[in-house]
Write a protein that holds these residues in place. Structure first.
Motif, mmCIF file in Angstrom:
data_model
loop_
_atom_site.group_PDB
_atom_site.id
_atom_site.type_symbol
_atom_site.label_atom_id
_atom_site.label_comp_id
_atom_site.label_asym_id
_atom_site.label_seq_id
_atom_site.Cartn_x
_atom_site.Cartn_y
_atom_site.Cartn_z
ATOM 1 N N HIS A 66 0.843 -8.824 8.778
ATOM 2 C CA HIS A 66 0.342 -8.159 7.663
ATOM 3 C C HIS A 66 0.836 -8.582 5.804
ATOM 4 O O HIS A 66 0.047 -7.726 5.130
ATOM 5 N N ALA A 116 4.843 0.534 4.657
ATOM 6 C CA ALA A 116 3.551 -0.615 5.424
ATOM 7 C C ALA A 116 3.608 -0.643 6.840
ATOM 8 O O ALA A 116 2.991 -0.398 7.446
ATOM 9 N N ALA A 154 1.546 1.602 8.989
ATOM 10 C CA ALA A 154 0.662 1.518 10.652
ATOM 11 C C ALA A 154 1.556 2.220 11.575
ATOM 12 O O ALA A 154 0.455 2.606 12.623
#
Length: 177
Positions: A53, A68, A72
């Motif tokens: 990522h 993050a 996700a």
């Protein structure tokens, strides 16, 4: 959260669970077994996630990495949770009679419409929300096809259960044959 401080407990288990779900959607990530201990496997999974990522790869779950992972997870978990069965909230002993207007009739008509695409002898129904003559014919024929000897046009909980079960059998995963 880092392995150096040997964190453990529910926050680590939550992190591991999120990484496990994400790994189902992203096969390049290792699949963790959530144990609540931030050890080497968890650090490797975090680092793999960070690399995939475009984050700083250090194995540290700071605010940026945590957000993050959470983002996700939010995108991926819907594909891995068990979907509830379709059920209709008819009250015990409630029935829907011919000519009644009821939002549940729309669902019955939609299911019968889909099944009519697979069974030539089942009449197609228009989705109107009114228990009209054409829908009554389809309900009666469906009941006959299911082996009901003394069928009537009334729609009750048993009819819905049978219709939903048959619909799932007929449509499977929704893909064409």
């Amino acid at each position: 959260m880092t392995s150096g401080k040997k964190r453990n407990g529910q926050p680590v288990r939550d992190l591991q669970t999120m990484l496990r779900v994400i790994a189902e959607a992203e096969p390049s990530l290792p699949k963790l077994n959530p144990d609540g201990i931030f050890g080497n496997e968890t650090k490797r999974a975090v680092m793999a996630f960070q690399q995939a990522h475009d984050l700083r790869v250090d194995g540290v779950v700071n605010e940026t990495t945590w957000n993050a992972i959470a983002d996700a997870y939010d995108e991926d978990y819907v594909n891995y949770i068990v979907q509830p069965s379709l059920c209709l909230p008819l009250q015990p002993m409630q029935v829907i009679s011919p000519q009644e207007e009821n939002c549940h009739i729309c669902l019955v008509q939609a299911l019968l419409h889909t099944m009519a695409q697979r069974f030539e002898n089942l009449p197609d129904t228009e989705i109107t929300g009114r228990y009209d003559q054409k829908t009554q014919q389809a309900v009666l024929l469906f009941k006959q096809l299911c082996g009901h000897e003394d069928s009537n046009e009334l729609i009750d909980r048993c009819f819905f259960k049978e219709l939903f079960c048959c619909y799932r059998c007929v449509t499977g995963n929704g893909q064409s044959d």
